[in-house]
Motif scaffolding. Structure first.
Motif, PDB file in Angstrom:
ATOM      1  N   ARG A  94       0.830  -0.641   0.107  1.00 49.50           N
ATOM      2  CA  ARG A  94       0.228   0.152  -0.271  1.00 49.50           C
ATOM      3  C   ARG A  94       0.061   1.376   0.236  1.00 49.50           C
ATOM      4  N   GLU A 127      -8.695  -5.441  -2.002  1.00 45.92           N
ATOM      5  CA  GLU A 127      -7.530  -4.462  -1.994  1.00 45.92           C
ATOM      6  C   GLU A 127      -6.519  -4.357  -1.874  1.00 45.92           C
ATOM      7  N   HIS A 131      -3.506  -3.929  -4.926  1.00 43.91           N
ATOM      8  CA  HIS A 131      -2.251  -2.960  -4.951  1.00 43.91           C
ATOM      9  C   HIS A 131      -1.210  -3.958  -5.621  1.00 43.91           C
ATOM     10  N   TYR A 202      -5.809   1.423  -7.745  1.00 48.13           N
ATOM     11  CA  TYR A 202      -5.816   1.240  -7.291  1.00 48.13           C
ATOM     12  C   TYR A 202      -4.594   2.635  -7.104  1.00 48.13           C
TER      13      TYR A 202
END
Length: 304
Positions: A94, A127, A131, A202
């Motif tokens: 992230r 998520e 990423h 993302y």
């Protein structure tokens, strides 16, 4: 010297890395970079590095015991195309890994977190995979013995920009956990092959400029620090004051999303004012939570 300390130059300290860091610059030769998430004792990572000298390899692992064992293996190997990063993979993908910096990833026998109330700890959420899609050019591979984790990962694919093919296979990776499960009678393993299907939606989490805060008046002996739990957690764990140097210190933990950081905040008297900032040398990723912690120290100083 003990072998586990001979290759410390291969160990990357994430607290010293900025969000402008690019892992490809850590290697003596610029060549395609492959990522292993959770490398365990490092045997597969080192085997790949030895067999594929035309590639570079970055391993991510949270646990110091595993990092130490991998460093020992590195000390015995001639391969110079390996670097290791001790940190949570959630945080790495992230915050740190730039877009399209990795060719492919692999994760062999990750913890399945088998209890239903532990599913939130599993890596392969929509998520997280979104990423990884941003970071990796060509997708990657997860291998697991756990059907529940396989089914969870399959259900998380929509929205990640990846497509997934699941293949049943026999034991063929020769890692510690594969040998363990095979020894207990496991015959079927699952290969999860991820491939990019669409550009990831993302974005790398942006760096937040952490600003030094100023107070004209500050009474360290009277300051009562109060944390918060509003969307993120700020906890003040200890506070110290040196009246001769006129420096106040607060040991602070900030938890936001999957990122947990513990560092010292200082309020130092300089040129007639108190300057509130993270203490030098501690290392931290500049985030909204860090700035929020500084603001809470400033607020306590104003109230004291």
């Amino acid at each position: 010297m003990d072998g586990k300390y001979r290759e410390l130059h291969r160990l990357l300290l994430w607290r010293q890395l900025s969000q402008r860091w690019d892992p490809r610059g850590e290697f003596p030769i610029d060549q395609p970079l492959y990522l292993e998430i959770g490398f365990g004792n490092g045997e597969y990572l080192l085997r790949q590095a030895h067999e594929r000298p035309q590639h570079n390899f970055l391993g991510i692992e949270m646990h110091w015991g595993s990092v130490r064992r991998c460093l020992r293996r590195l000390a015995q190997a001639a391969s110079q195309n390996v670097r290791i990063l001790q940190m949570d993979a959630h945080v790495a993908v992230r915050y740190l890994l730039p877009s399209q910096s990795i060719e492919k990833f692999v994760a062999l026998f990750p913890c399945p977190w088998p209890k239903r109330d532990h599913e939130r700890f599993r890596l392969f959420s929509t998520e997280f995979m979104g990423h990884l899609n941003r970071v990796c050019r060509s997708g990657g591979l997860v291998v697991t013995d756990h059907r529940g984790l396989m089914e969870f990962a399959r259900a998380q694919v929509p929205g990640s920009g990846l497509e997934l093919t699941v293949v049943e296979t026999e034991a063929r990776y020769n890692t510690k956990y594969e040998r363990r499960w095979s020894g207990q009678g496991q015959e079927i393993f699952f290969e999860l092959h991820y491939r990019p299907q669409a550009v990831s939606s993302y974005q790398q989490i942006a760096e937040v400029p952490v600003q030094t805060l100023i107070l004209d008046s500050f009474q360290p002996e009277d300051v009562v620090l109060k944390g918060c739990q509003e969307g993120l957690v700020v906890q003040f764990r200890q506070q110290l004051y040196d009246p001769k140097k006129r420096i106040f210190m607060a040991l602070t933990t900030v938890v936001e999303d999957h990122l947990s950081q513990t560092f010292w905040i200082e309020a130092a008297h300089k040129e007639g004012q108190w300057h509130i900032r993270p203490a030098l040398g501690g290392g931290f990723l500049p985030t909204v939570g860090v700035q929020r912690a500084l603001e809470l120290v400033q607020k306590a100083g104003q109230s004291g």
